[in-house]
Design a protein around this motif. Sequence first.
Motif, mmCIF file in Angstrom:
data_model
loop_
_atom_site.group_PDB
_atom_site.id
_atom_site.type_symbol
_atom_site.label_atom_id
_atom_site.label_comp_id
_atom_site.label_asym_id
_atom_site.label_seq_id
_atom_site.Cartn_x
_atom_site.Cartn_y
_atom_site.Cartn_z
ATOM 1 N N SER A 94 32.344 1.628 -5.465
ATOM 2 C CA SER A 94 33.117 1.436 -4.231
ATOM 3 C C SER A 94 33.965 2.653 -3.915
ATOM 4 O O SER A 94 34.439 3.361 -4.812
ATOM 5 C CB SER A 94 34.006 0.197 -4.344
ATOM 6 O OG SER A 94 34.896 0.316 -5.437
ATOM 7 N N PHE A 95 34.107 2.898 -2.595
ATOM 8 C CA PHE A 95 35.046 3.902 -2.105
ATOM 9 C C PHE A 95 36.462 3.321 -2.205
ATOM 10 O O PHE A 95 36.638 2.102 -2.266
ATOM 11 C CB PHE A 95 34.741 4.242 -0.649
ATOM 12 C CG PHE A 95 33.453 4.992 -0.428
ATOM 13 C CD1 PHE A 95 33.438 6.375 -0.452
ATOM 14 C CD2 PHE A 95 32.269 4.316 -0.192
ATOM 15 C CE1 PHE A 95 32.256 7.080 -0.240
ATOM 16 C CE2 PHE A 95 31.083 5.006 0.020
ATOM 17 C CZ PHE A 95 31.076 6.383 -0.004
ATOM 18 N N ALA A 96 37.450 4.186 -2.196
ATOM 19 C CA ALA A 96 38.833 3.722 -2.227
ATOM 20 C C ALA A 96 39.163 2.922 -0.977
ATOM 21 O O ALA A 96 39.971 1.997 -1.006
ATOM 22 C CB ALA A 96 39.789 4.908 -2.374
ATOM 23 N N ASN A 97 38.548 3.265 0.154
ATOM 24 C CA ASN A 97 38.723 2.516 1.396
ATOM 25 C C ASN A 97 37.474 2.702 2.245
ATOM 26 O O ASN A 97 36.570 3.462 1.888
ATOM 27 C CB ASN A 97 39.982 2.951 2.148
ATOM 28 C CG ASN A 97 40.018 4.449 2.395
ATOM 29 O OD1 ASN A 97 39.091 5.017 2.971
ATOM 30 N ND2 ASN A 97 41.081 5.108 1.943
ATOM 31 N N ALA A 98 37.426 2.016 3.375
ATOM 32 C CA ALA A 98 36.204 1.987 4.190
ATOM 33 C C ALA A 98 36.155 3.065 5.263
ATOM 34 O O ALA A 98 35.138 3.197 5.951
ATOM 35 C CB ALA A 98 36.064 0.613 4.842
#
Length: 232
Positions: A94-98
């Motif tokens: 996963s990325f830290a945020n989208a």
Amino acid sequence: LSGVIASFANATVGTGKTVTLTGATLTGTAATNYNLISVSNTTASITAVGITGSFTAADKIYDGNSNANVLSRTPNGVLAGNTANVTLSGGIASFANATVGAGKTVTLTGATLTGSAATNYNLTSVSNSTASITAAALSISANPKTKTFGAADPAFTVAYAGFVNSETTAVLGGTLIFNRAPGETVGDYLITPSGLTSANYAIAFNTGTLAITAPAPLLLSLTRAGTTNIAI
């Protein structure tokens, strides 16, 4: 007691494993006075060797969530004889945020070691990777409108295509404005929308058309010599 070669029964991880001593002899000035009948076994443990993992992640187009796709996984530090039998598997990337960005940090959690020799190793950590999220395409198109010659312009509107993850116009910045080509005679005039912005969408503004049509025919009442004639 000299000249010893000690060995476990096998190389795999385990506790209290039997260790044998072979080739031992008696040495020293009084060694000839003794006969070595046997050497008893002992026990020792083999613990797993700690290794690290690494992975690569794929770039993606903005989709409104932080999920990332893993391209490859690599266990680092596996001994040469085990490289075909230890694999870094699974996990959720996963990325830290989208949000859109280049070289964003991607983490992999829940990865494990698999393979026939996996129990001989302990996964101590998995290093982060990087990947990019690029903007999603969003089209904003002016809807076609019609008015009669001499009337005021109707309210202009647009149609949206390309929102992801159930997003709406609420995620856009700026103010929607319209530029209508000048003219009031019968004909077609371009309607050009603009003004909205977004960091996560690459916005394409598409023109529409305002059609100015001729008014309905007029009915004229003409009177001559007492006779009423109707002409269009």
